[in-house]
Design a protein around this motif. Structure first.
Motif, mmCIF file in Angstrom:
data_model
loop_
_atom_site.group_PDB
_atom_site.id
_atom_site.type_symbol
_atom_site.label_atom_id
_atom_site.label_comp_id
_atom_site.label_asym_id
_atom_site.label_seq_id
_atom_site.Cartn_x
_atom_site.Cartn_y
_atom_site.Cartn_z
ATOM 1 N N HIS A 131 0.834 -1.196 0.000
ATOM 2 C CA HIS A 131 0.000 0.000 0.000
ATOM 3 C C HIS A 131 0.876 1.256 0.000
ATOM 4 O O HIS A 131 0.653 2.185 -0.797
ATOM 5 C CB HIS A 131 -0.904 -0.030 1.234
ATOM 6 N N ARG A 193 -9.487 9.969 0.257
ATOM 7 C CA ARG A 193 -10.131 8.662 0.099
ATOM 8 C C ARG A 193 -9.828 8.057 -1.260
ATOM 9 O O ARG A 193 -9.627 6.848 -1.392
ATOM 10 C CB ARG A 193 -11.641 8.808 0.300
ATOM 11 N N ASP A 194 -9.804 8.893 -2.292
ATOM 12 C CA ASP A 194 -9.491 8.380 -3.625
ATOM 13 C C ASP A 194 -8.067 7.830 -3.678
ATOM 14 O O ASP A 194 -7.818 6.789 -4.295
ATOM 15 C CB ASP A 194 -9.655 9.483 -4.673
ATOM 16 N N GLU A 196 -6.380 6.638 -1.148
ATOM 17 C CA GLU A 196 -6.347 5.404 -0.363
ATOM 18 C C GLU A 196 -6.898 4.231 -1.170
ATOM 19 O O GLU A 196 -6.327 3.137 -1.169
ATOM 20 C CB GLU A 196 -7.156 5.580 0.924
ATOM 21 N N ARG A 197 -7.993 4.455 -1.866
ATOM 22 C CA ARG A 197 -8.580 3.388 -2.677
ATOM 23 C C ARG A 197 -7.648 3.006 -3.823
ATOM 24 O O ARG A 197 -7.527 1.836 -4.175
ATOM 25 C CB ARG A 197 -9.938 3.828 -3.219
ATOM 26 N N GLU A 198 -6.999 3.999 -4.405
ATOM 27 C CA GLU A 198 -6.056 3.731 -5.484
ATOM 28 C C GLU A 198 -4.873 2.916 -4.970
ATOM 29 O O GLU A 198 -4.442 1.942 -5.616
ATOM 30 C CB GLU A 198 -5.572 5.051 -6.079
ATOM 31 N N ASP A 200 -4.895 0.989 -2.382
ATOM 32 C CA ASP A 200 -5.419 -0.347 -2.076
ATOM 33 C C ASP A 200 -5.450 -1.209 -3.336
ATOM 34 O O ASP A 200 -4.987 -2.353 -3.346
ATOM 35 C CB ASP A 200 -6.836 -0.263 -1.503
ATOM 36 N N ARG A 201 -6.029 -0.653 -4.397
ATOM 37 C CA ARG A 201 -6.219 -1.428 -5.627
ATOM 38 C C ARG A 201 -4.877 -1.835 -6.232
ATOM 39 O O ARG A 201 -4.664 -3.006 -6.570
ATOM 40 C CB ARG A 201 -7.032 -0.613 -6.637
ATOM 41 N N GLU A 247 -16.122 1.223 2.873
ATOM 42 C CA GLU A 247 -16.035 1.028 1.430
ATOM 43 C C GLU A 247 -14.712 0.372 1.048
ATOM 44 O O GLU A 247 -14.679 -0.568 0.236
ATOM 45 C CB GLU A 247 -16.167 2.378 0.724
ATOM 46 N N ARG A 248 -13.618 0.833 1.633
ATOM 47 C CA ARG A 248 -12.311 0.245 1.339
ATOM 48 C C ARG A 248 -12.267 -1.213 1.781
ATOM 49 O O ARG A 248 -11.775 -2.078 1.050
ATOM 50 C CB ARG A 248 -11.204 1.025 2.046
ATOM 51 N N GLU A 251 -14.366 -3.386 -0.607
ATOM 52 C CA GLU A 251 -13.776 -3.599 -1.928
ATOM 53 C C GLU A 251 -12.723 -4.704 -1.895
ATOM 54 O O GLU A 251 -12.658 -5.531 -2.803
ATOM 55 C CB GLU A 251 -13.162 -2.296 -2.435
#
Length: 513
Positions: A131, A193-194, A196-198, A200-201, A247-248, A251
Motif C-alpha cells: 500500500h 479517500r481516492d 487510499e482506494r487507489e 489499495d487497488r 467502502e475500502r 472492496e
C-alpha cells in the motif's frame, strides 16, 4: 540499502507512470529530483534520531518482502525506470511501539517496530508495504505537496518531522511545527479517500503478483477496523493518515470473494514455516521496541511457560516459537546469558526442518556469544550469507581479534553496498585494529555519507588529507597512494554536494521572503 546518488540532481520533467496509470492520473507538479531532495532532508534528520534503528536481522526480513514487492511493481509497469533510478527506495526502522508505517517524499519508507510486532504474518506486513509503495509509485505525496504550492519545501519537511515527533512528545512536535499555517499543511498530507482506494487497488495487485497471500490485505484491514472502534489512545497513528472506511474494506473482501477465496486461513497456513519465522521476527521487534526492565521480564516470563511439543511429528506453533525467540533476546538484554542460550537452543532443536527459522536462531546464538564476551569461542556461522550474517560474524571476529578477516569480508561487501553505514563503521574499526589509520578515517567518513551527514563526512575526509600530508600514516603500506587518490576524489564530491545543498537552502529562504 538503496544507494543515494552523489551526482548533482538536475531538474527534469515530472515522472509519468506507465501503461497501468490509474484513472486518478498524475497531476504532480513536483519533479522527482525535487521530491528526492526533500526526502533526503527528512531522512537526514531521521538518521540522527536516537530512535532510528538499523537492525540487520529485522532489516533482512523486511528486505525479503520489500524486494519482492518492488520486482512485482516493476513488472506491472507501476515502477517506471526513471522513478526507480531517482528515488531512494529505502526502508527506515523506527524504535516506536505504535502501529505505523509511512511513505516519505523521495522513496523513503518508515516502519515502526510496533507494526512488525502486531501483525500475524508476512502477508499482513506485505499488504501495508505494498500500500505504501503504491502511494510512492503513483506520486501521491507529490500531488499532496503540489496542492500547497505556496508552502516552501523546507516548511513541509519540518511539518513531516513534526508529525513523526508527535508520536513521542507533543512538545517536540510543537517545536518542529510552528504556527497554524504549517498545521494546515499537515492536514493536507492525510491521504484522500481516492488516493487510499487507489493505493489499495494497486497495492493488492502488486502484493498478489509478488506471491503473497492476498488474504493478508483483508486480515490487516480487520485489525485496523477493530482498532478504529476502540478509543483512540494514540497507539494506531496509521489510522490518522490512512483513514479506514467500510467502502475500502468491502472492496478488498469483494475482490477475494470474486476469486473464490475464503477469508479465513487454513490450519496449515496458521502453522506454516513462514508463520513461525514471522512470529520470531515479531518477537524481536517487540523486545527491541521496549527495552524497559519490566517489559523484558514479562517477555522472559512468557517464554519460560512454553512447553515444547514432544515427538518429531509435533508442530511448533508460531506463538511458541515467537515467545521463545523473544525470551532468549530479552534474557540477553538482561545479561542472563545462560538463560538466553538455553531458550535459543530449545528453539533451535524444535525448528528442525525449518531452515530459514533455524538460521535466524543461529544468528541469535552468535549475538548472545558476542554480547556475553565469548566471541572468540563462538563457532563461525554456517548459515546463509545474508547481511545480518555478515555483520554479526564481523562483530564476532572483531571481538576475537580477527580484524584481517573482517577487512577482507567487508571490503568486498561495501563495493556492492556502498551505502551500508554499519558495514563502513565495522570496517573502520577493523582498519583501526590493524593500525591502518588512513583507511579507518576514510571508512568512518563513508559511514557518514551513507547517512547523508555530508558535513561530518567532509570533516573526516579533511582529517584523512591532513594525515596524508603529514606522512604519519604507515599502516596502509604500498597502497597508501591509491588510498590518498580515493580520499581526494571523495572529498571533492562531498564538497560539491555541500555547495549544492547550500545553494538550495538559499533559494528556499529567498522564496520564503
Amino acid at each position: 540499502m538503496a544507494a543515494a546518488s552523489l551526482a548533482p540532481a538536475h531538474a527534469q520533467a515530472p515522472v509519468r507512470s506507465g501503461g497501468s496509470l490509474p484513472a486518478l492520473g498524475d497531476t504532480s507538479e513536483l519533479t522527482a529530483s525535487a521530491e528526492r531532495r526533500l526526502g533526503d532532508r527528512i531522512a537526514r534528520s531521521i538518521y540522527r534520531d536516537p530512535d532510528y534503528l538499523d537492525d540487520p536481522v529485522l532489516g533482512d526480513y523486511l528486505q525479503g518482502i520489500w524486494q519482492a514487492l518492488m520486482t512485482a511493481a516493476r513488472a506491472r509497469g507501476e515502477l517506471v525506470n526513471e522513478l526507480e533510478e531517482r528515488f531512494a527506495w529505502e526502508i527506515m526502522l523506527v524504535r516506536d511501539r505504535t502501529i505505523n508505517a509511512f511513505a516519505l517524499p523521495g522513496g523513503y519508507l518508515g516502519v515502526h517496530l510496533g507494526l512488525i510486532g502486531v501483525v500475524e504474518s508476512r502477508d499482513e506486513l506485505a499488504s501495508v508495504l505494498a500500500h505504501e509503495l503504491s502511494h510512492v509509485t503513483q506520486r501521491h505525496i507529490s500531488r499532496l505537496l503540489s496542492k500547497q504550492s505556496q508552502q516552501m519545501p523546507w516548511l513541509i519537511a519540518a511539518m513531516v518531522l513534526g508529525a513523526l515527533a508527535a508520536n513521542k512528545s507533543p512538545d517536540a512536535a510543537n517545536a518542529a511545527i510552528a504556527g497554524g499555517q504549517a498545521l494546515a499543511v499537515q492536514n493536507q498530507l492525510n491521504f484522500s479517500r481516492d488516493m487510499e482506494r487507489e493505493a489499495d487497488r494497486i497495492g493488492f495487485g502488486v502484493m498478489a503478483d509478488a506471491g503473497f497471500d492476498k488474504r493478508g490485505f483483508a486480515s490487516m484491514f480487520d485489525k485496523l477496523q477493530q482498532a478504529s472502534r476502540l478509543n483512540d489512545n494514540g497507539s494506531y497513528p496509521y489510522l490518522r493518515s490512512h483513514p479506514l472506511t467500510t467502502e475500502r474494506i468491502g472492496e478488498v473482501k469483494s475482490r477475494l470473494q470474486l476469486e473464490g477465496q475464503t477469508l479465513a486461513p487454513s490450519a496449515a497456513d496458521e502453522n506454516s514455516q513462514a508463520r513461525v519465522l514471522h512470529a520470531m521476527m515479531a518477537g524481536r521487534a517487540r523486545v527491541l521496541g521496549d527495552l524497559s526492565v519490566d517489559g523484558l521480564r514479562l517477555v522472559l516470563t512468557d517464554a519460560q511457560r512454553i512447553a515444547l511439543p514432544a515427538g518429531s511429528a509435533a508442530v511448533l506453533k508460531p506463538r511458541d516459537a515467537g515467545a521463545l525467540y523473544a525470551g532468549a533476546l530479552a534474557a540477553t538484554q538482561t545479561r542472563d546469558y545462560a538463560q538466553a542460550r538455553s531458550l535459543a537452543e530449545r528453539l533451535k532443536t524444535a525448528l528442525a526442518g525449518n531452515q530459514a527459522a533455524s538460521d535466524v536462531v543461529g544468528l541469535l546464538l552468535l549475538e548472545i556469544d558476542i554480547v556475553a564476551g565469548r566471541a572468540a569461542d563462538a563457532p563461525r556461522f554456517a548459515g546463509t550469507s545474508s547481511r545480518a550474517a555478515i555483520m554479526l560474524q564481523s562483530r564476532a571476529d572483531l571481538a576475537a581479534g580477527r580484524a584481517q578477516d573482517v577487512s577482507d569480508r567487508l571490503q568486498s561487501w561495501v563495493r556492492t553496498h556502498p551505502k551500508d553505514a554499519i558495514a563502513w563503521q565495522l570496517l573502520a574499526t577493523a582498519h583501526g585494529q590493524q593500525g591502518q589509520t588512513l583507511r579507518a578515517i576514510r571508512a568512518d567518513a563513508e559511514s557518514r555519507v551513507a547517512q547523508l551527514d555530508y558535513g561530518a563526512a567532509r570533516d573526516r575526509f579533511r582529517a584523512a588529507q591532513d594525515l596524508m600530508r603529514s606522512g604519519r600514516d604507515t599502516g596502509s603500506g604500498a597502497s597508501s597512494h591509491m588510498d590518498g587518490s580515493i580520499i581526494d576524489t571523495r572529498a571533492r564530491e562531498i564538497d560539491q554536494l555541500l555547495r549544492e545543498q547550500a545553494l538550495q537552502d538559499k533559494l528556499d529562504r529567498q522564496l520564503q521572503q
